[in-house]
Structure formats: structure tokens, C-alpha cells
Design an enzyme around this catalytic site. Structure first.
Site, PDB file in Angstrom:
ATOM      1  N   ASP A   1     -33.277  18.187   0.808  1.00 52.05           N
ATOM      2  CA  ASP A   1     -32.805  16.955   1.455  1.00 52.05           C
ATOM      3  C   ASP A   1     -33.965  15.987   1.674  1.00 52.05           C
ATOM      4  OD1 ASP A   1     -30.821  15.296   2.419  1.00 52.05           O
ATOM      5  OD2 ASP A   1     -30.777  16.181   4.419  1.00 52.05           O
TER       6      ASP A   1
ATOM      7  N   ALA B   1     -27.498  16.670  14.767  1.00 56.19           N
ATOM      8  CA  ALA B   1     -28.616  16.773  15.707  1.00 56.19           C
ATOM      9  C   ALA B   1     -28.934  15.433  16.339  1.00 56.19           C
ATOM     10  CB  ALA B   1     -29.860  17.286  14.971  1.00 56.19           C
TER      11      ALA B   1
ATOM     12  N   GLY C   1     -29.075  12.787  13.330  1.00 55.13           N
ATOM     13  CA  GLY C   1     -28.513  13.071  12.021  1.00 55.13           C
ATOM     14  C   GLY C   1     -27.071  13.483  12.223  1.00 55.13           C
ATOM     15  N   LYS C   2     -26.554  14.234  11.261  1.00 56.71           N
ATOM     16  CA  LYS C   2     -25.138  14.581  11.341  1.00 56.71           C
ATOM     17  C   LYS C   2     -24.847  15.540  12.493  1.00 56.71           C
ATOM     18  CE  LYS C   2     -21.362  14.972   8.147  1.00 56.71           C
ATOM     19  NZ  LYS C   2     -20.841  15.537   6.930  1.00 56.71           N
TER      20      LYS C   2
ATOM     21  N   GLY D   1     -34.072   9.652  17.050  1.00 55.40           N
ATOM     22  CA  GLY D   1     -33.229   9.576  15.860  1.00 55.40           C
ATOM     23  C   GLY D   1     -32.081  10.541  15.986  1.00 55.40           C
TER      24      GLY D   1
HETATM   25  P1  ADP Z   1     -30.610  16.055  10.917  1.00 59.71           P
HETATM   26  O1  ADP Z   1     -30.705  17.437  10.402  1.00 59.71           O
HETATM   27  O2  ADP Z   1     -29.459  15.890  11.843  1.00 59.71           O
HETATM   28  O3  ADP Z   1     -30.691  14.981   9.857  1.00 59.71           O
HETATM   29  P2  ADP Z   1     -33.399  15.485  11.527  1.00 59.71           P
HETATM   30  O4  ADP Z   1     -34.302  16.634  11.735  1.00 59.71           O
HETATM   31  O5  ADP Z   1     -33.497  14.785  10.220  1.00 59.71           O
HETATM   32  O6  ADP Z   1     -31.902  15.895  11.856  1.00 59.71           O
HETATM   33  O7  ADP Z   1     -33.645  14.428  12.700  1.00 59.71           O
HETATM   34  C1  ADP Z   1     -32.875  13.250  12.784  1.00 59.71           C
HETATM   35  C2  ADP Z   1     -33.800  12.064  12.945  1.00 59.71           C
HETATM   36  O8  ADP Z   1     -34.543  12.231  14.174  1.00 59.71           O
HETATM   37  C3  ADP Z   1     -34.852  11.909  11.865  1.00 59.71           C
HETATM   38  O9  ADP Z   1     -34.347  11.205  10.751  1.00 59.71           O
HETATM   39  C4  ADP Z   1     -35.930  11.135  12.611  1.00 59.71           C
HETATM   40  O10 ADP Z   1     -35.592   9.770  12.698  1.00 59.71           O
HETATM   41  C5  ADP Z   1     -35.868  11.732  14.009  1.00 59.71           C
HETATM   42  N1  ADP Z   1     -36.817  12.860  14.147  1.00 59.71           N
HETATM   43  C6  ADP Z   1     -36.633  14.135  13.727  1.00 59.71           C
HETATM   44  N2  ADP Z   1     -37.696  14.905  13.991  1.00 59.71           N
HETATM   45  C7  ADP Z   1     -38.606  14.103  14.589  1.00 59.71           C
HETATM   46  C8  ADP Z   1     -39.944  14.311  15.086  1.00 59.71           C
HETATM   47  N3  ADP Z   1     -40.523  15.499  15.011  1.00 59.71           N
HETATM   48  N4  ADP Z   1     -40.599  13.252  15.612  1.00 59.71           N
HETATM   49  C9  ADP Z   1     -39.998  12.038  15.694  1.00 59.71           C
HETATM   50  N5  ADP Z   1     -38.748  11.784  15.242  1.00 59.71           N
HETATM   51  C10 ADP Z   1     -38.044  12.799  14.693  1.00 59.71           C
HETATM   52 MG    MG Z   2     -32.290  14.404   8.623  1.00 64.72          MG
END
Ligand code: ADP
Ligand code: MG
Length: 377
Positions: free
Chosen positions: A155, A42, A39-40, A37
Site C-alpha cells: 500500500d 484508524a 484512514g479507513k 490523520g
Molecule cells: P490507515 O491504515 O487507516 O490508512 P495510517 O497508518 O495510514 O492508517 O494512518 C492514517 C494517516 O494518519 C496517515 O496517512 C498520516 O496522515 C497519519 N499518520 C499515521 N502515522 C503517523 C505518524 N507516525 N506520525 C504522524 N502522522 C501519522
Molecule cells: Mg494509510
């Protein structure tokens, strides 16, 4: 106990215990190719630890964002993960690496993906109400733990609630603590990032933020998990914000067809404009919808069996309990940036016991039409 030396003025934790490794991440892990996945700021990739063969999720966080050093934001995220490590519903942090451009959080891999996917999937993939009940209890257990420790997530949305497995339906893991804050001290938050569909009315009104702010988001989340509809989503952000500020929610029988009245009642305890009246995480866990012994009126299947345990036990779930419980999802995009807030001491708040409140440190605050323009997505 609040560790004031460990906090900056804006509620961010500054001190971490995890060793930040400077040896190459790739010396110890193989990237498994698949992106889990993003995000903005990461990107998250599956990886395998060479020494154990175990699978993890590597979250690559850029150290500079929009030209600014964001190391402190990342340290805050790490510190919050550390503080919640006893709770099985918060994703576990395994290791941290730093390179010249990134910090890599090696996290427990939640292989079932975002609950969002099962909220918007085909009807045979969608959650049943019993699924939702099990998952919501887990989310509430995790959030109650955070709130007891004076941490607000800020969030909560379906993209940040993951599943350990999708089929069979596993347990939930709360992720993404990038916006989380401690609420122990007078604190200034320069900007609040949130997702329009999930932001609480108090954020739009520049009123105090508290643990109740998370509870609003949980109300939106549960609505989405049960119906597949996002309750406040408009054609544009302005319309979404207007729907939120007017608490314009569709509770029609058509929307909630086949869903128990207790579920609707549960959502109504959360989508309440006044944060002081909104149910807390611990109160939610005692709601009859989640509590089998007082849930005789559920219209849909009523399997909730032995594993549903007692409703009032909100203590950190023990490992065995957590492993036996399931999870849930929800959806939504975009980011909103809201101006400067100050966080007041919890004791000064009139909110329910245990809630810390943020309020504004500076005036003047824009009137509502101006606020709309400042919500940058
Ligand atoms: P951001 O702060 O950029 O939103 P996230 O921590 O939400 O980052 O991670 C972005 C995406 O990556 C999540 O919405 C999810 O789909 C995937 N993801 C994040 N952490 C995990 C994890 N521990 N296991 C599997 N997928 C993950
Ligand atoms: Mg996120």
C-alpha cells in the site's frame, strides 16, 4: 530467516514481541488535541508521553471492522513494524495498548505530514527534483530493507509516506503496514486492499504478486512527486484500471518540463507491465538519476552533494546516515478489494533473485470485466 511458526497461512505474522499494555493509555499519555490523520479503520492523534514530555503519534485501530474481529490484522501490522525496527525510514513503534474497542499503536511522530501535501501544494511549496531524489533514495532504502526481509508493503502511496518535518524538509518515514505480508511460505491472502491509482497491473490481472508489486507503486509515486499528476488516474475507477492495464502514461515534454530525462528514464524502469522486468529497489538505488557520480546530465539543479553518498549501498542505513537524509511524498485515495490469492514459495518463482511471488490458489478467476465489478472501493 523465515519464522514459519510465526506466520499464518496468508502471509500474516501472528507473533509479536511487544508487550500489549492493558493499563489505560490516558494514564501515560495526554492527547494533544490535534488529529494527525485518518484512514479507513484508524484515526491517528498526536499525544505527549507524561513521563518524558515526548511527542508521539497514537494510531487507534478498531478491533472490530464491519462486524469482524481484526485483532490478527493488527498483530500483523505490529509484527511487521517490529521486524523493520532497525531501518530508520520505517516509522518506529514505541508502545502498544489495548482497550475493549481499540488497539493503540504509539508511534514515532512524523510531524511533517504526508508527502502528498507537498505534491499538490502551491508551486513554491512543491518539491524540487533534488528534493525528490533525496526522498526517493530514502524510500528505496526503506523498501529495500523490507524486501530483503521478504516483506511486501502493498500500500505504498503518498498518504503512507510521511515526513519528519515539512520545513525544513526532513526525512521520510514509511507508515501503514496494515496490508503488509511476509512471502516466505505458501500463503493465502483472502483479500488485497490497495489504492486504485497505485495498484500494479498484476493485481488487476490476478497474476502473481511479489516485491515487484511495490516497485510499481513507487513508479507511480515518483511520477506524482515530480509532476504533481497521478499518471493513471481516470474519471472513475474503471478508467483508472484501464489506464493501468494499458500502461497508458503521459511522458510528454510538457508534463516533464524542467525535469531531467534521467528522472523519466527512472520512472520507465518501474512502470513496466511485466514484474520480472521491473527494476528492484536495489537496482533503483544504482540508477544514474539517484547516483551523483553517474548523473552528469541532470538538467535541473545539480547540488547533490556529499550527503548523497554512494549509490550502491543498500544496507540498512546507519542512524547517522538516516538522520542526514531527506524525504519525499505522493497522493491517492480509495480502496480496492481483490479476491483470494495464494502465495507460492519464492524459490518457485521465475522472478529475479530474492523475489517471492504470490499466485492464485483458486480458479476460476473472473474475466477482466467481472474483476472490475469486484473491485470494491
Ligand atoms: P490507515 O491504515 O487507516 O490508512 P495510517 O497508518 O495510514 O492508517 O494512518 C492514517 C494517516 O494518519 C496517515 O496517512 C498520516 O496522515 C497519519 N499518520 C499515521 N502515522 C503517523 C505518524 N507516525 N506520525 C504522524 N502522522 C501519522
Ligand atoms: Mg494509510
Amino acid at each position: 530467516m523465515p519464522d514459519f511458526a510465526n506466520m499464518s497461512k496468508n502471509g500474516m505474522l501472528t507473533k509479536i514481541h511487544t508487550r500489549i499494555r492493558s493499563d489505560p493509555f490516558t494514564a501515560n499519555y495526554d492527547l494533544a488535541g490535534k488529529e494527525l490523520g485518518r484512514g479507513k479503520f484508524a484515526v491517528v492523534k498526536k499525544c505527549i508521553e507524561k513521563s518524558t514530555g515526548k511527542q508521539y503519534a497514537a494510531k487507534f485501530l478498531r478491533l472490530r471492522r464491519k462486524g469482524e474481529d481484526c485483532r490478527k490484522d493488527i498483530l500483523n501490522e505490529i509484527a511487521v513494524l517490529e521486524s523493520a525496527k532497525l531501518n530508520p525510514y520505517v516509522v518506529a513503534l514505541h508502545e502498544v495498548y489495548e482497550t475493549s474497542h481499540d488497539i493503540v499503536l504509539v508511534l514515532e511522530c512524523a510531524a511533517g505530514g504526508e508527502i502528498f501535501n507537498q505534491c499538490v501544494g502551491d508551486s513554491d511549496e512543491a518539491f524540487t527534483e533534488e528534493d525528490v531524489i533525496r526522498l526517493v533514495k530514502q524510500i528505496l532504502n526503506g523498501v529495500a530493507f523490507l524486501h530483503r526481509n521478504n516483506v511486501v508493503h502493498l500500500d505504498l502511496k503518498p498518504q503512507n509516506i510521511l515526513l519528519t518535518s515539512a520545513r525544513p524538509l526532513g526525512d521520510i518515514r514509511i507508515v501503514d503496514f496494515g496490508l503488509s505480508r511476509r512471502m516466505d511460505s505458501i500463503t493465502e491472502v483472502r483479500e488485497i486492499l490497495g489504492t486504485p491509482e497505485y495498484v500494479a497491473p498484476e493485481i488487476l490481472n490476478y497474476e502473481p504478486i511479489s516485491t515487484a508489486t511495490d516497485m510499481w507503486s513507487i513508479g507511480v509515486l515518483v511520477y506524482f512527486m515530480l509532476t504533481g499528476d497521478s499518471p493513471f488516474l481516470g474519471d472513475n475507477k474503471q478508467e483508472t484500471f484501464l489506464n493501468i492495464s494499458q500502461i497508458s502514461v503521459d511522458y510528454s515534454e510538457e508534463t516533464f518540463e524542467g525535469i531531467s530525462p534521467l528522472a523519466v528514464d527512472f520512472i520507465k524502469t518501474l512502470l513496466v507491465k511485466n514484474p520480472r522486468v521491473r527494476a528492484t529497489a536495489e537496482e533503483c538505488l544504482t540508477h544514474p538519476w539517484l547516483c551523483p557520480v553517474s548523473r552528469p546530465h541532470l538538467l535541473t539543479t545539480s547540488s547533490s552533494s556529499s550527503s548523497s553518498s554512494h549509490c550502491s549501498s543498500l544496507d540498512e542505513p546507519e542512524t547517522s546516515q538516516s538522520e542526514s537524509e531527506p524525504e519525499s511524498p505522493a497522493p491517492s485515495p480509495e480502496m480496492a478489494v481483490i479476491e483470494t490469492y495464494a502465495l507460492l514459495c519464492p524459490g518457485k518463482s521465475e522472478l529475479k533473485t530474492g523475489r517471492a511471488a504470490f499466485s492464485f490458489s483458486e480458479s476460476p478467476f473472473p474475466t477482466r470485466p467481472e474483476i472490475k465489478q469486484e473491485l470494491i472501493c
